[in-house]
Scaffold this motif. Structure first.
Motif, PDB file in Angstrom:
ATOM      1  N   ASP A  85       0.821  -1.218   0.000  1.00 49.52           N
ATOM      2  CA  ASP A  85       0.000   0.000   0.000  1.00 49.52           C
ATOM      3  C   ASP A  85       0.848   1.259   0.000  1.00 49.52           C
ATOM      4  O   ASP A  85       0.343   2.349  -0.281  1.00 49.52           O
ATOM      5  N   TYR A  86       2.134   1.141   0.328  1.00 49.69           N
ATOM      6  CA  TYR A  86       3.024   2.304   0.355  1.00 49.69           C
ATOM      7  C   TYR A  86       3.554   2.577  -1.057  1.00 49.69           C
ATOM      8  O   TYR A  86       3.797   1.646  -1.830  1.00 49.69           O
ATOM      9  N   THR A  87       3.744   3.851  -1.367  1.00 47.15           N
ATOM     10  CA  THR A  87       4.335   4.197  -2.652  1.00 47.15           C
ATOM     11  C   THR A  87       5.160   5.473  -2.523  1.00 47.15           C
ATOM     12  O   THR A  87       5.043   6.204  -1.532  1.00 47.15           O
ATOM     13  N   TYR A  88       6.013   5.703  -3.494  1.00 47.70           N
ATOM     14  CA  TYR A  88       6.879   6.878  -3.523  1.00 47.70           C
ATOM     15  C   TYR A  88       6.902   7.409  -4.950  1.00 47.70           C
ATOM     16  O   TYR A  88       6.637   6.672  -5.908  1.00 47.70           O
ATOM     17  N   ASP A  89       7.220   8.685  -5.082  1.00 48.17           N
ATOM     18  CA  ASP A  89       7.371   9.266  -6.420  1.00 48.17           C
ATOM     19  C   ASP A  89       8.511   8.586  -7.159  1.00 48.17           C
ATOM     20  O   ASP A  89       9.555   8.281  -6.570  1.00 48.17           O
ATOM     21  N   ASP A  90       8.306   8.365  -8.448  1.00 43.49           N
ATOM     22  CA  ASP A  90       9.354   7.813  -9.324  1.00 43.49           C
ATOM     23  C   ASP A  90       9.815   6.425  -8.883  1.00 43.49           C
ATOM     24  O   ASP A  90      10.974   6.057  -9.078  1.00 43.49           O
ATOM     25  N   ILE A  91       8.903   5.661  -8.277  1.00 42.55           N
ATOM     26  CA  ILE A  91       9.276   4.350  -7.747  1.00 42.55           C
ATOM     27  C   ILE A  91       9.476   3.332  -8.873  1.00 42.55           C
ATOM     28  O   ILE A  91       8.788   3.375  -9.906  1.00 42.55           O
ATOM     29  N   LEU A  92      10.434   2.433  -8.676  1.00 42.23           N
ATOM     30  CA  LEU A  92      10.649   1.322  -9.591  1.00 42.23           C
ATOM     31  C   LEU A  92      10.108   0.044  -8.952  1.00 42.23           C
ATOM     32  O   LEU A  92      10.115  -0.101  -7.731  1.00 42.23           O
ATOM     33  N   HIS A  93       9.649  -0.863  -9.807  1.00 47.49           N
ATOM     34  CA  HIS A  93       9.217  -2.173  -9.329  1.00 47.49           C
ATOM     35  C   HIS A  93      10.355  -3.168  -9.556  1.00 47.49           C
ATOM     36  O   HIS A  93      10.948  -3.203 -10.638  1.00 47.49           O
ATOM     37  N   GLY A  94      10.656  -3.927  -8.536  1.00 42.43           N
ATOM     38  CA  GLY A  94      11.745  -4.890  -8.640  1.00 42.43           C
ATOM     39  C   GLY A  94      11.236  -6.315  -8.630  1.00 42.43           C
ATOM     40  O   GLY A  94      10.095  -6.584  -8.238  1.00 42.43           O
ATOM     41  N   GLN A  95      12.069  -7.215  -9.083  1.00 36.33           N
ATOM     42  CA  GLN A  95      11.730  -8.632  -9.057  1.00 36.33           C
ATOM     43  C   GLN A  95      13.020  -9.435  -9.075  1.00 36.33           C
ATOM     44  O   GLN A  95      14.092  -8.925  -9.422  1.00 36.33           O
ATOM     45  N   LEU A  96      12.914 -10.690  -8.702  1.00 34.38           N
ATOM     46  CA  LEU A  96      14.078 -11.567  -8.633  1.00 34.38           C
ATOM     47  C   LEU A  96      14.133 -12.458  -9.864  1.00 34.38           C
ATOM     48  O   LEU A  96      13.130 -13.062 -10.252  1.00 34.38           O
ATOM     49  N   GLY A 125      18.277  -6.951   0.947  1.00 33.29           N
ATOM     50  CA  GLY A 125      19.602  -6.667   0.399  1.00 33.29           C
ATOM     51  C   GLY A 125      19.533  -6.394  -1.086  1.00 33.29           C
ATOM     52  O   GLY A 125      20.140  -5.434  -1.591  1.00 33.29           O
ATOM     53  N   ILE A 126      18.762  -7.189  -1.811  1.00 34.54           N
ATOM     54  CA  ILE A 126      18.670  -7.030  -3.264  1.00 34.54           C
ATOM     55  C   ILE A 126      17.879  -5.787  -3.633  1.00 34.54           C
ATOM     56  O   ILE A 126      18.262  -5.031  -4.537  1.00 34.54           O
ATOM     57  N   SER A 127      16.781  -5.517  -2.930  1.00 33.62           N
ATOM     58  CA  SER A 127      16.013  -4.293  -3.216  1.00 33.62           C
ATOM     59  C   SER A 127      16.844  -3.051  -2.913  1.00 33.62           C
ATOM     60  O   SER A 127      16.775  -2.047  -3.634  1.00 33.62           O
ATOM     61  N   SER A 128      17.661  -3.116  -1.880  1.00 24.97           N
ATOM     62  CA  SER A 128      18.505  -1.974  -1.514  1.00 24.97           C
ATOM     63  C   SER A 128      19.608  -1.745  -2.540  1.00 24.97           C
ATOM     64  O   SER A 128      19.927  -0.593  -2.876  1.00 24.97           O
ATOM     65  N   LEU A 129      20.167  -2.815  -3.039  1.00 28.33           N
ATOM     66  CA  LEU A 129      21.199  -2.694  -4.067  1.00 28.33           C
ATOM     67  C   LEU A 129      20.609  -2.095  -5.346  1.00 28.33           C
ATOM     68  O   LEU A 129      21.246  -1.261  -6.004  1.00 28.33           O
ATOM     69  N   LEU A 130      19.386  -2.484  -5.684  1.00 23.50           N
ATOM     70  CA  LEU A 130      18.707  -1.906  -6.853  1.00 23.50           C
ATOM     71  C   LEU A 130      18.438  -0.422  -6.658  1.00 23.50           C
ATOM     72  O   LEU A 130      18.604   0.388  -7.575  1.00 23.50           O
ATOM     73  N   SER A 131      18.018  -0.045  -5.453  1.00 18.38           N
ATOM     74  CA  SER A 131      17.752   1.365  -5.159  1.00 18.38           C
ATOM     75  C   SER A 131      19.044   2.176  -5.194  1.00 18.38           C
ATOM     76  O   SER A 131      19.077   3.303  -5.713  1.00 18.38           O
ATOM     77  N   TYR A 132      20.103   1.601  -4.658  1.00 18.18           N
ATOM     78  CA  TYR A 132      21.412   2.270  -4.643  1.00 18.18           C
ATOM     79  C   TYR A 132      21.916   2.513  -6.065  1.00 18.18           C
ATOM     80  O   TYR A 132      22.401   3.600  -6.399  1.00 18.18           O
ATOM     81  N   LYS A 133      21.772   1.506  -6.916  1.00 22.97           N
ATOM     82  CA  LYS A 133      22.276   1.617  -8.289  1.00 22.97           C
ATOM     83  C   LYS A 133      21.422   2.548  -9.133  1.00 22.97           C
ATOM     84  O   LYS A 133      21.943   3.329  -9.948  1.00 22.97           O
ATOM     85  N   SER A 134      20.095   2.509  -8.942  1.00 18.99           N
ATOM     86  CA  SER A 134      19.189   3.337  -9.757  1.00 18.99           C
ATOM     87  C   SER A 134      19.010   4.736  -9.200  1.00 18.99           C
ATOM     88  O   SER A 134      18.651   5.661  -9.941  1.00 18.99           O
ATOM     89  N   GLY A 135      19.251   4.896  -7.892  1.00 22.08           N
ATOM     90  CA  GLY A 135      19.012   6.182  -7.246  1.00 22.08           C
ATOM     91  C   GLY A 135      17.535   6.456  -7.026  1.00 22.08           C
ATOM     92  O   GLY A 135      17.143   7.580  -6.715  1.00 22.08           O
ATOM     93  N   LYS A 136      16.698   5.416  -7.150  1.00 15.72           N
ATOM     94  CA  LYS A 136      15.245   5.568  -7.008  1.00 15.72           C
ATOM     95  C   LYS A 136      14.709   4.549  -5.991  1.00 15.72           C
ATOM     96  O   LYS A 136      15.337   3.513  -5.751  1.00 15.72           O
ATOM     97  N   PRO A 137      13.525   4.845  -5.421  1.00 20.75           N
ATOM     98  CA  PRO A 137      12.904   3.847  -4.549  1.00 20.75           C
ATOM     99  C   PRO A 137      12.569   2.592  -5.350  1.00 20.75           C
ATOM    100  O   PRO A 137      12.187   2.666  -6.511  1.00 20.75           O
ATOM    101  N   VAL A 138      12.727   1.430  -4.718  1.00 14.17           N
ATOM    102  CA  VAL A 138      12.434   0.149  -5.378  1.00 14.17           C
ATOM    103  C   VAL A 138      11.538  -0.688  -4.477  1.00 14.17           C
ATOM    104  O   VAL A 138      11.844  -0.896  -3.300  1.00 14.17           O
ATOM    105  N   LYS A 139      10.435  -1.145  -5.050  1.00 12.44           N
ATOM    106  CA  LYS A 139       9.502  -2.024  -4.327  1.00 12.44           C
ATOM    107  C   LYS A 139       9.513  -3.407  -4.965  1.00 12.44           C
ATOM    108  O   LYS A 139       9.403  -3.549  -6.179  1.00 12.44           O
ATOM    109  N   ILE A 140       9.666  -4.439  -4.122  1.00 11.35           N
ATOM    110  CA  ILE A 140       9.548  -5.821  -4.597  1.00 11.35           C
ATOM    111  C   ILE A 140       8.450  -6.510  -3.790  1.00 11.35           C
ATOM    112  O   ILE A 140       8.529  -6.567  -2.557  1.00 11.35           O
ATOM    113  N   ILE A 141       7.444  -6.994  -4.483  1.00  9.91           N
ATOM    114  CA  ILE A 141       6.389  -7.806  -3.880  1.00  9.91           C
ATOM    115  C   ILE A 141       6.388  -9.145  -4.608  1.00  9.91           C
ATOM    116  O   ILE A 141       6.170  -9.194  -5.818  1.00  9.91           O
ATOM    117  N   LEU A 142       6.627 -10.202  -3.890  1.00  9.08           N
ATOM    118  CA  LEU A 142       6.667 -11.517  -4.533  1.00  9.08           C
ATOM    119  C   LEU A 142       5.271 -11.969  -4.950  1.00  9.08           C
ATOM    120  O   LEU A 142       4.296 -11.776  -4.208  1.00  9.08           O
TER     121      LEU A 142
END
Length: 556
Positions: free
Chosen positions: A22-33, A237-254
């Motif tokens: 339910d949480y979101t941020y501006d310019d958010i990216l969606h992540g997946q494994l 760890g993986i979502s944080s690495l994606l956020s660090y590399k992209s400079g954007k918030p990253v959400k992963i929902i399995l």
């Protein structure tokens, strides 16, 4: 304690409380494994589909990790992402993010991985029956008398298996990572049992690349009970690495199917039991237990689960001559983890089935046989700890009465004589220690914090999460009832590692037993130290002292 309504029930039902998705941020990216579809093998090549613009995707692999590619666990042997060799189906190979979740999922589905496949162990018996699959340390309890069994004693030898078991929590694994470049910090919102575990995991992966890692749980956590103990560390760890590399918030929902396929489960087990029973006294005189767990591809949490299983493997019975051997076995399946009782239910399933067999061969009612063999005051556990209370036998008697056991036993026996559909009633004995296994509570050195403000509102800060079990309602209740304070003026705060002291993980039935009792004693201590009868009255006349912070550590 009085019966009170869970304060989180209504906001969860009306939607005013948020779950991770339910949480979101501006310019958010969606992540997946991107995970392995091979049980065991070497990665030869990853083929991304050609009809996509790869520059739109953020991708991370082991070469992007600035810190360590090992998840912090009791045994640190599982990588965040596989480098060249995959050890099980579902092992994470890469993290991938994109602004459009549908595009991302389609992209991952169309990505092909080429493997050089290797032999794999995927079956429960294939894993646990083969001594060569044993790895890790052996745990033993030796309470042998070295006396030879009487030739008249009844001998039983059986092997019992229990399979994987899925937690099936309502809310799948989910996480949001937000990298703040200016502050060089990582904020993580997650559905998890142990915020500080997640913090340590992300710190290990990110190394010195970030100055601070802050973990806060979502308002709502839709179930866990072991399944969200250690996997969230890898996930975050993986979502944080994606956020660090992209400079954007990253959400992963399995997706639910992914969650079931790749996350931790209850350990499959093999328990081999040998017993010698005196047919005259109906007492089990001697027992040998070989307790085995399928740890999966990595050991991770399994030593803790193994220890708990070994400690409980005799069930609730007093046996003077016992030897217990516990071992972990390797398979090419996802690492198994904690799950409600972690290790003890597997042991109970075996011993209780075994006890029923002995009772049947002796032609003794299963209840009577258990009653004869239960621990009594003065008996010893295999660990040599003395039994000082008879709660187990008292509990059994109450269950027998409440269930109308004897009446139903006769009724069902008559029913079964003339009906194809059969009825039955059985008994199982079990017990479970509240608290981190072994000397864990001593090592944890758990701390709680309480802030009383100028309006006499009490804010309780603990790292223990409420995943639907009502923990935060009960923890607040244990505090406000101790000092007769209004319920509406006492609240447990949302766990946040930058504000909350580390009161230990939400595991092992320790939240109420350890942290709740710590808060209750703390409430009495604060009352005695300040010398008040009514907190609200005291605060009104001592405004200059508030807000005031109090801290206390648990001492075993």
């Amino acid at each position: 304690m009085k019966c009170v309504k869970k304060f989180d029930a209504r906001p969860k039902l009306d939607g005013s409380w948020k779950f991770v998705d339910d949480y979101t941020y501006d310019d958010i990216l969606h992540g997946q494994l991107l995970y392995s579809t091979c049980h065991h093998g070497y990665i030869k090549k990853i083929n991304f589909p050609k009809n996509y613009n790869l520059s739109e995707f953020t991708m991370v692999s082991p070469k992007d990790i600035p810190g360590d590619n090992i998840v912090p666990e009791p045994v640190c042997d599982q990588p965040f992402m596989a480098d060249d060799e995959v050890m099980h189906y579902g092992q994470v190979i890469m993290g991938i993010a994109h602004p459009d979740r549908k595009v991302l999922l389609k992209f991952i589905k169309e990505t092909e991985i080429e493997y050089e496949e290797l032999p794999a162990i995927t079956g429960m018996k294939e894993c646990l029956d083969n001594e060569e699959n044993h790895f890790g340390k052996e745990t033993t309890i030796d309470h042998r008398t070295n006396e030879e069994p009487d030739p008249n004693w009844l001998y039983h030898h059986n092997v019992y298996y229990t399979p994987h078991q899925e937690q099936a929590y309502l809310e799948p694994q989910g996480v949001i990572s937000v990298y703040d470049k200016k502050a060089n910090s990582m904020f993580i919102r997650i559905t998890a049992q142990c915020p500080f575990f997640v913090k340590h995991g992300v710190e290990a992966m990110m190394g010195d690349s970030v100055d601070e890692v802050i973990v806060e749980t979502s308002e709502g956590i839709g179930g866990a009970f072991g399944g969200k103990e250690d996997f969230p560390s890898l996930f975050a760890g993986i979502s944080s690495l994606l956020s660090y590399k992209s400079g954007k918030p990253v959400k992963i929902i399995l997706e639910r199917t992914d969650d079931i396929q790749i996350t931790t489960k209850r350990h499959p087990s093999r328990v081999e039991l040998e017993t010698w029973t005196d047919p005259t006294t109906k007492k089990i005189k001697k027992c040998r237990i070989d307790y085995r767990l399928d740890a999966g591809a990595y050991q991770t949490l399994s030593p803790v689960v193994l220890a708990r299983g070994v400690l409980h493997s005799i069930s609730g019975y007093s046996v003077p001559d016992v030897f217990i051997r516990g071992r972990m076995f390797r398979s090419n399946t996802p690492s198994n983890g904690a799950f409600r009782g972690f290790g003890a239910p597997q042991a109970f399933a075996a011993m209780e089935a075994h006890v029923d067999r002995i009772a049947a061969d002796l032609n003794v009612d299963p209840y009577d046989f258990r009653k004869i063999n239960l621990f009594r005051i003065g008996d010893e556990f295999p660990t040599t700890q003395k039994v000082v209370e008879e709660n187990l036998s008292d509990c059994l008697e109450r269950v027998i009465i409440k269930s109308d056991y004897h009446k139903k036993l006769k009724e069902f026996a008559e029913w079964n004589k003339t009906h194809r559909d059969k009825k039955g009633i059985g008994i199982s004995v079990g017990y479970h220690g509240g608290g981190y296994t072994g000397n864990g509570e001593k090592v944890l050195n758990s701390e709680v914090k309480v802030i009383i403000d100028k309006d006499a509102n009490v804010k309780i800060f603990v790292a223990n999460t409420d995943m639907g079990q009502g923990a935060h309602t009960t923890l607040a209740q244990m505090f406000f009832e101790a000092i007769s304070h209004p319920r509406e003026k006492c609240w447990v705060q949302l766990p946040n590692t930058s504000k909350t002291p580390d009161s230990g993980p939400t595991v092992a039935s320790r939240t109420i037993y350890i942290i709740g009792n710590l808060l209750r004693k703390f409430a009495f201590q604060i009352k005695d130290n300040l010398g008040f009868e009514n907190l609200e009255d005291y605060v009104k006349t001592h405004q200059q002292e508030f807000p005031k912070e109090f801290r206390k550590n648990f001492v075993p």
